[in-house]
Design a protein around this motif. Structure first.
Motif, PDB file in Angstrom:
ATOM      1  N   VAL A 199     -41.809   6.486 -65.351  1.00 32.98           N
ATOM      2  CA  VAL A 199     -41.551   6.179 -66.763  1.00 32.98           C
ATOM      3  C   VAL A 199     -40.043   6.258 -66.989  1.00 32.98           C
ATOM      4  N   ARG A 200     -39.590   5.705 -68.094  1.00 30.84           N
ATOM      5  CA  ARG A 200     -38.171   5.797 -68.445  1.00 30.84           C
ATOM      6  C   ARG A 200     -37.851   7.245 -68.796  1.00 30.84           C
ATOM      7  N   ALA A 201     -36.725   7.746 -68.323  1.00 31.48           N
ATOM      8  CA  ALA A 201     -36.301   9.114 -68.627  1.00 31.48           C
ATOM      9  C   ALA A 201     -36.005   9.244 -70.120  1.00 31.48           C
ATOM     10  N   PRO A 202     -36.324  10.397 -70.707  1.00 29.25           N
ATOM     11  CA  PRO A 202     -36.026  10.591 -72.124  1.00 29.25           C
ATOM     12  C   PRO A 202     -34.550  10.329 -72.411  1.00 29.25           C
ATOM     13  N   TRP A 256     -38.439  -4.124 -60.552  1.00 25.02           N
ATOM     14  CA  TRP A 256     -37.949  -2.761 -60.616  1.00 25.02           C
ATOM     15  C   TRP A 256     -37.137  -2.480 -61.883  1.00 25.02           C
ATOM     16  N   SER A 257     -37.221  -3.364 -62.875  1.00 26.18           N
ATOM     17  CA  SER A 257     -36.410  -3.180 -64.079  1.00 26.18           C
ATOM     18  C   SER A 257     -37.128  -2.502 -65.220  1.00 26.18           C
ATOM     19  N   ALA A 258     -38.459  -2.498 -65.218  1.00 25.73           N
ATOM     20  CA  ALA A 258     -39.204  -2.046 -66.385  1.00 25.73           C
ATOM     21  C   ALA A 258     -40.463  -1.287 -65.981  1.00 25.73           C
ATOM     22  N   THR A 259     -40.920  -0.464 -66.897  1.00 31.02           N
ATOM     23  CA  THR A 259     -42.140   0.318 -66.689  1.00 31.02           C
ATOM     24  C   THR A 259     -43.309  -0.354 -67.413  1.00 31.02           C
ATOM     25  N   VAL A 260     -44.508   0.135 -67.152  1.00 32.87           N
ATOM     26  CA  VAL A 260     -45.707  -0.406 -67.802  1.00 32.87           C
ATOM     27  C   VAL A 260     -45.557  -0.364 -69.318  1.00 32.87           C
ATOM     28  N   ASP A 261     -45.153   0.786 -69.861  1.00 33.79           N
ATOM     29  CA  ASP A 261     -45.021   0.921 -71.318  1.00 33.79           C
ATOM     30  C   ASP A 261     -44.025  -0.079 -71.893  1.00 33.79           C
ATOM     31  N   GLU A 262     -42.904  -0.270 -71.208  1.00 36.81           N
ATOM     32  CA  GLU A 262     -41.875  -1.188 -71.702  1.00 36.81           C
ATOM     33  C   GLU A 262     -42.366  -2.630 -71.728  1.00 36.81           C
ATOM     34  N   GLY A 270     -46.190   2.384 -61.559  1.00 37.38           N
ATOM     35  CA  GLY A 270     -45.722   2.185 -62.921  1.00 37.38           C
ATOM     36  C   GLY A 270     -44.460   1.361 -63.057  1.00 37.38           C
ATOM     37  N   LEU A 271     -43.901   0.879 -61.951  1.00 41.22           N
ATOM     38  CA  LEU A 271     -42.663   0.105 -61.975  1.00 41.22           C
ATOM     39  C   LEU A 271     -42.979  -1.377 -61.755  1.00 41.22           C
ATOM     40  N   PHE A 272     -42.400  -2.243 -62.604  1.00 39.96           N
ATOM     41  CA  PHE A 272     -42.664  -3.675 -62.541  1.00 39.96           C
ATOM     42  C   PHE A 272     -42.282  -4.246 -61.175  1.00 39.96           C
ATOM     43  N   GLN A 273     -43.205  -5.049 -60.604  1.00 40.39           N
ATOM     44  CA  GLN A 273     -42.978  -5.679 -59.302  1.00 40.39           C
ATOM     45  C   GLN A 273     -42.872  -7.193 -59.390  1.00 40.39           C
ATOM     46  N   GLY A 274     -43.613  -7.819 -60.296  1.00 42.64           N
ATOM     47  CA  GLY A 274     -43.577  -9.267 -60.409  1.00 42.64           C
ATOM     48  C   GLY A 274     -44.657  -9.784 -61.343  1.00 42.64           C
TER      49      GLY A 274
END
Length: 193
Positions: A115-118, A134-140, A178-182
């Motif tokens: 997840v993105r760090a607080p 690798w730029s975004a998380t599931v939530d984003e 949880g890290l975007f792959q494609g």
């Protein structure tokens, strides 16, 4: 690499090993930058899998504490009516992310992912071109491209999210840990060119 004990650098190799199916070039670059051979990476993954599958396996929180040390933060969260606990560990390979282990009131682990760090800003996600591996998380991604629907992943560390891109095009966003792959077509039949 630490003898028989796994440590934080080893855990990054475990993350990379799963991501290699989607982003082999990025994984290779990261592995080389860490000064680790492919053989060492495979050995670390073998030891991790043995630890996870052992009949005497620790629960997820104990396992991460033994490998990563004490969490950087423990945050109380409400999910619906339930009180949860999110334990966060830094992952040096991705300094703006944290490994989050979310546990329910019964201390059972519900989720383990990046997840993105607080306090860290997430990426500006407006179009499909902004979705860089690798730029975004599931939530984003879910916040940027709704409405979304969670789909079954191919493995416990994989997630798939049916997203709606600007203009209404449906796609499947693929995630590992949880890290975007494609992106894949809406039918999920492989990556887009």
């Amino acid at each position: 690499m630490a003898g028989n004990l796994l440590g934080p650098a080893d855990f990054q190799l475990v993350l990379l090993r799963r991501m290699a199916d989607h982003q082999p070039g990025l994984v290779e670059d990261a592995r080389i930058s860490m000064g680790v051979s492919l053989t060492e990476m495979r050995e670390v993954n073998r030891r991790w899998q043995a630890m996870v599958r052992s009949p005497r396996a620790r629960d997820a929180v104990q396992r991460y504490r033994s490998v990563l040390g004490p969490p950087e933060a423990v945050v109380r969260r409400k999910v619906g009516d339930l009180e949860c606990e999110a334990l966060l560990w830094p992952v040096p390979l991705w300094p703006t992310l944290r490994l989050e282990v979310l546990t329910g009131p019964d201390k059972i682990t519900w989720n383990e992912w990046l997840v993105r760090a607080p306090g860290e800003p997430g990426p500006a996600l407006r179009t499909a071109d902004d979705l860089v591996p690798w730029s975004a998380t599931v939530d984003e991604v879910a916040r940027a491209f709704g409405p979304v629907r969670m789909l079954d992943g191919a493995a416990p560390t994989r997630a798939r999210l049916a997203v709606t891109l600007p203009g209404g095009a449906g796609r499947v966003a693929e995630f590992t840990w949880g890290l975007f792959q494609g992106l894949a077509p809406a039918d999920g039949q492989g990556p887009l060119p």
